[in-house]
Design a protein around this motif. Structure first.
Motif, PDB file in Angstrom:
ATOM      1  N   ILE A  90     -10.724 -30.408  22.177  1.00 41.34           N
ATOM      2  CA  ILE A  90      -9.730 -29.841  22.284  1.00 41.34           C
ATOM      3  C   ILE A  90      -9.403 -29.542  20.890  1.00 41.34           C
ATOM      4  CG2 ILE A  90      -7.141 -30.173  22.907  1.00 41.34           C
ATOM      5  CD1 ILE A  90      -7.937 -31.629  25.110  1.00 41.34           C
ATOM      6  N   SER A  91      -9.404 -30.494  19.978  1.00 38.42           N
ATOM      7  CA  SER A  91      -9.042 -30.264  18.631  1.00 38.42           C
ATOM      8  C   SER A  91     -10.059 -29.038  17.761  1.00 38.42           C
ATOM      9  CB  SER A  91      -9.503 -31.414  17.813  1.00 38.42           C
ATOM     10  OG  SER A  91      -8.661 -32.628  18.225  1.00 38.42           O
ATOM     11  N   LEU A  92     -11.107 -28.947  18.295  1.00 37.89           N
ATOM     12  CA  LEU A  92     -12.092 -27.833  17.818  1.00 37.89           C
ATOM     13  C   LEU A  92     -11.422 -26.547  18.137  1.00 37.89           C
ATOM     14  CD1 LEU A  92     -15.565 -29.222  18.020  1.00 37.89           C
ATOM     15  CD2 LEU A  92     -14.243 -28.989  15.912  1.00 37.89           C
ATOM     16  N   ILE A 151       1.858 -28.791   6.589  1.00 34.59           N
ATOM     17  CA  ILE A 151       2.427 -27.409   6.477  1.00 34.59           C
ATOM     18  C   ILE A 151       3.369 -27.264   5.397  1.00 34.59           C
ATOM     19  CG2 ILE A 151       4.022 -25.913   7.765  1.00 34.59           C
ATOM     20  CD1 ILE A 151       1.580 -26.429   9.198  1.00 34.59           C
ATOM     21  N   THR A 152       4.146 -28.500   4.930  1.00 37.24           N
ATOM     22  CA  THR A 152       5.256 -28.358   4.165  1.00 37.24           C
ATOM     23  C   THR A 152       4.455 -28.136   2.563  1.00 37.24           C
ATOM     24  OG1 THR A 152       6.619 -29.649   5.153  1.00 37.24           O
ATOM     25  CG2 THR A 152       6.937 -29.751   2.887  1.00 37.24           C
ATOM     26  N   ILE A 153       3.246 -29.005   2.496  1.00 39.38           N
ATOM     27  CA  ILE A 153       2.565 -29.027   1.162  1.00 39.38           C
ATOM     28  C   ILE A 153       2.012 -27.629   0.974  1.00 39.38           C
ATOM     29  CG2 ILE A 153       0.678 -30.045  -0.254  1.00 39.38           C
ATOM     30  CD1 ILE A 153       3.409 -31.618  -0.025  1.00 39.38           C
ATOM     31  N   ILE A 175      -5.376 -28.323  10.100  1.00 35.96           N
ATOM     32  CA  ILE A 175      -5.235 -29.774   9.873  1.00 35.96           C
ATOM     33  C   ILE A 175      -4.179 -30.296  10.863  1.00 35.96           C
ATOM     34  CG2 ILE A 175      -4.649 -31.528   8.439  1.00 35.96           C
ATOM     35  CD1 ILE A 175      -5.835 -29.914   5.973  1.00 35.96           C
ATOM     36  N   SER A 176      -3.097 -29.696  10.884  1.00 32.87           N
ATOM     37  CA  SER A 176      -2.149 -30.063  11.688  1.00 32.87           C
ATOM     38  C   SER A 176      -2.488 -30.099  13.227  1.00 32.87           C
ATOM     39  CB  SER A 176      -0.787 -29.446  11.510  1.00 32.87           C
ATOM     40  OG  SER A 176      -0.243 -29.511  10.431  1.00 32.87           O
TER      41      SER A 176
END
Length: 254
Positions: free
Chosen positions: A232-234, A137-139, A185-186
């Motif tokens: 779950i990630s998908l 998130i930061t980048i 990604i997070s």
């Protein structure tokens, strides 16, 4: 209709590839090429999933609670860090190396320390998720903020706009694409980070369940958890994609 056909074709290719892998897997295990105690068959994994479905859902609630809380805090911390580093150059020079440094330490090395310091409750798991999720998130946001069109910024300044107006009208809309890329990604890191932290101790969650079935050598149940975590990630990544379409209507394709 012609614009939608490539997407449908790509999904068919993906589904066909997954189906082919499952068929080969089933053939290898069914023919006895690999022993069942080393690699359970897809049918065995599916049977274990439906047999253990109530327990898996109960542990999933714990893991998802940790993942959502950690992801929310990670997004907040990432947004705040990107904001202050973009606004103040001295803070960018000071904090950017530290942000990079947080990602050089393996999470499996940090997790035991967090459990030792904060116990076996939810706190160490949330902290580990925050550490693993705030970086993308930061980048992403920082890259978007610092790549804003300088001519547009100069135009708004010439019109008397302040820093807040420049941020909301130029920098933030321009950084949304990078933000949602980092958020996808997070979102996947959040679930994986929760499971990793649960491996080292806890009272519930998919990671705790995995350690229990591993000690019982129930590898079919372990594979069931692996597939569940992947699913779950998908789902979370697809949810982020839908949120991006809602927040960025100008990027919707006809």
């Amino acid at each position: 209709m012609t614009k939608k056909s490539p997407n449908i074709t790509n999904k068919l290719y993906s589904c066909s590839a997954v189906f082919a892998v499952l068929l080969i897997w089933q053939f290898i295990t069914g023919a006895g090429i690999v022993d069942a105690f080393l690699l359970p068959s897809p049918l065995g994994v599916a049977k274990a999933f439906f047999t253990e479905f109530p327990a898996l859902m109960g542990h999933s609630l714990t893991t998802l609670s940790e993942a959502f809380i950690g992801l929310g805090l990670g997004v907040f911390l990432g947004f705040f860090m990107a904001l202050i580093m973009d606004r103040f150059e001295i803070l960018y020079q000071a904090f950017y190396p530290l942000v990079i440094l947080t990602q050089t330490v393996p999470t499996v090395a940090i997790a035991p320390l967090l459990v030792l310091w904060f116990g076996y409750e939810m706190a160490p798991k949330i902290i580990l998720i925050v550490i693993t999720t705030f970086f993308p998130i930061t980048i992403g946001l920082l890259t978007g903020f610092r790549s804003a069109d300088p001519d547009a910024i100069s135009l708004l300044r010439a019109m008397g706009a302040g820093q807040g107006q420049i941020f909301f009208y130029i920098k933030l809309p321009g950084a949304l694409g990078q933000f949602f890329s980092g958020l996808r990604i997070s979102a996947s890191y959040a679930v994986v980070g929760a499971v990793i932290s649960e491996w080292l101790g806890g009272f519930g969650g998919l990671g705790v369940y995995m350690t229990r079935v591993k000690k019982a050598f129930s590898f079919d149940k372990m594979f069931a958890v692996i597939f569940l975590v992947s699913a779950i990630s998908l789902l979370l990544m697809n949810g982020v994609e839908l949120l991006q379409k809602f927040c960025m209507p100008w990027n919707r394709r006809e």
